[in-house]
Design a protein around this motif. Structure first.
Motif, PDB file in Angstrom:
ATOM      1  N   UNK A 171      -8.425   8.805   6.371  1.00 28.44           N
ATOM      2  CA  UNK A 171      -7.153   8.217   6.792  1.00 28.44           C
ATOM      3  C   UNK A 171      -6.398   7.466   5.719  1.00 28.44           C
ATOM      4  N   UNK A 172      -6.721   7.707   4.462  1.00 27.25           N
ATOM      5  CA  UNK A 172      -6.090   6.959   3.384  1.00 27.25           C
ATOM      6  C   UNK A 172      -4.582   7.124   3.287  1.00 27.25           C
ATOM      7  N   UNK A 173      -4.060   8.260   3.770  1.00 34.06           N
ATOM      8  CA  UNK A 173      -2.609   8.474   3.669  1.00 34.06           C
ATOM      9  C   UNK A 173      -1.874   8.078   4.950  1.00 34.06           C
ATOM     10  N   UNK A 174      -2.586   7.478   5.873  1.00 32.94           N
ATOM     11  CA  UNK A 174      -1.950   6.986   7.093  1.00 32.94           C
ATOM     12  C   UNK A 174      -1.371   5.602   6.805  1.00 32.94           C
ATOM     13  N   UNK A 175      -0.253   5.566   6.086  1.00 36.78           N
ATOM     14  CA  UNK A 175       0.333   4.301   5.644  1.00 36.78           C
ATOM     15  C   UNK A 175       1.003   3.603   6.820  1.00 36.78           C
ATOM     16  N   UNK A 176       0.612   2.372   7.082  1.00 39.58           N
ATOM     17  CA  UNK A 176       1.180   1.594   8.175  1.00 39.58           C
ATOM     18  C   UNK A 176       2.275   0.664   7.661  1.00 39.58           C
TER      19      UNK A 176
ATOM     20  N   UNK B  32       3.087   6.452   8.556  1.00 42.40           N
ATOM     21  CA  UNK B  32       2.987   7.807   8.034  1.00 42.40           C
ATOM     22  C   UNK B  32       1.733   8.436   8.611  1.00 42.40           C
ATOM     23  N   UNK B  33       1.866   9.630   9.187  1.00 42.52           N
ATOM     24  CA  UNK B  33       0.748  10.330   9.808  1.00 42.52           C
ATOM     25  C   UNK B  33       0.635  11.707   9.171  1.00 42.52           C
ATOM     26  N   UNK B  34      -0.530  12.022   8.610  1.00 40.77           N
ATOM     27  CA  UNK B  34      -0.732  13.280   7.899  1.00 40.77           C
ATOM     28  C   UNK B  34      -1.855  14.069   8.577  1.00 40.77           C
TER      29      UNK B  34
ATOM     30  N   UNK C  30       0.845  -1.190   0.000  1.00 39.44           N
ATOM     31  CA  UNK C  30       0.000   0.000   0.000  1.00 39.44           C
ATOM     32  C   UNK C  30       0.881   1.241   0.000  1.00 39.44           C
ATOM     33  N   UNK C  31       0.454   2.287  -0.706  1.00 39.31           N
ATOM     34  CA  UNK C  31       1.273   3.490  -0.799  1.00 39.31           C
ATOM     35  C   UNK C  31       0.424   4.738  -0.893  1.00 39.31           C
ATOM     36  N   UNK C  32       1.023   5.843  -0.460  1.00 39.93           N
ATOM     37  CA  UNK C  32       0.370   7.152  -0.546  1.00 39.93           C
ATOM     38  C   UNK C  32       1.458   8.202  -0.670  1.00 39.93           C
TER      39      UNK C  32
END
Length: 200
Positions: free
Chosen positions: A179-184, A171-173, A135-137
Motif C-alpha cells: 500500500x505504499x502508493x496509497x497516498x492519503x 490516491x488509490x492504485x 509523503x509522496x508516490x
C-alpha cells in the motif's frame, strides 16, 4: 492528598509537558503513520495517512496547460468509480472499498502537455501525488491511460462508505501488492516529464 490538589495538578502538568517535549516532529510523524483512528475504526495504516481538520483543495501543477485546484465538491461532481482492493501494510493485509473519480479524468481537465510530434509522448509523463504530511508516490502515465494499462487509479473521496473530507482525498492504485502508493491527504498532483532526466 486528593487528586485535585495543586501539587498533584502541577505534577500531572509537568509529566504531560515532558511527554510532549519528547515527541519530536519525526516521532510524531511515525506515530501518525502507524495508525490513525476515526472513532473506533482504523482508517489507515500506510505512511501518509493523516487526520485533523478538513484539508484544502488538491492543486494540479507541472506539465499542464491549465493548472487547477479541485475541491471535494468538484471531485464529487466528476464520474464516480468504486474499487475493492487488498494490499499489504506493515500491520498485515487490509481490504477496503474506495469511491472517487479516476485520476485520469481529473488530470484531463488540466490538459497535460503532450508533444504531438513525439511518438507516444504521453509515456514520458509521470504523476506524483503529495500528501499534506509531505509523503509522496508516483504513477506512470501509461498506468492510467486507457490506451495502455488503463488502471482504475482513483483520487478517492470515500473509504468504506465514509467520506474523507477531514483526511483529504486518497490516491488509490488497484493491483499494487503493497500500500505504499496509497497516498492519503492528497494536496497536490504534479505532472512531470521524464525528458528532464535525459542527461543529454
Amino acid at each position: 492528598m486528593s487528586v485535585g490538589t495543586p501539587r498533584r495538578r502541577a505534577a500531572s502538568f509537568a509529566l504531560a509537558t515532558a511527554l510532549l517535549t519528547a515527541l519530536t516532529p519525526a516521532t510524531a510523524a511515525t506515530a501518525t503513520a502507524a495508525t490513525i483512528t476515526s472513532g473506533a475504526t482504523v482508517v489507515g495504516s500506510v505512511v501518509g495517512t493523516v487526520a485533523g481538520p478538513a484539508v484544502g483543495p488538491v492543486k494540479v501543477r507541472g506539465e499542464v496547460a491549465h493548472p487547477r485546484s479541485f475541491t471535494f465538491a468538484r471531485l464529487r461532481s466528476l464520474p464516480q468509480h468504486t474499487v475493492r482492493v487488498r494490499y499489504q501494510t506493515s500491520h498485515g493485509p487490509e481490504r477496503h472499498t474506495f469511491t472517487g473519480p479516476l485520476l485520469a479524468d481529473v488530470l484531463a481537465l488540466t490538459k497535460p502537455r503532450i508533444d504531438p510530434d513525439v511518438k507516444n509522448a504521453q509515456l514520458r509523463l509521470v504523476v506524483t501525488a503529495v500528501g499534506s504530511d509531505g509523503y509522496r508516490a508516483t504513477v506512470a502515465w501509461a498506468e492510467i491511460d486507457p490506451a495502455f494499462s488503463g488502471k482504475k487509479v482513483l483520487l478517492a473521496v470515500a473509504q468504506d462508505g465514509k467520506k474523507l473530507d477531514k483526511q483529504g482525498p486518497r490516491l488509490v492504485v488497484p493491483g499494487d501488492v503493497k500500500g505504499g502508493r496509497y497516498v492519503s491527504g492528497v494536496v497536490r498532483l504534479h505532472v512531470g516529464n521524464t525528458d528532464a532526466l535525459d542527461p543529454s
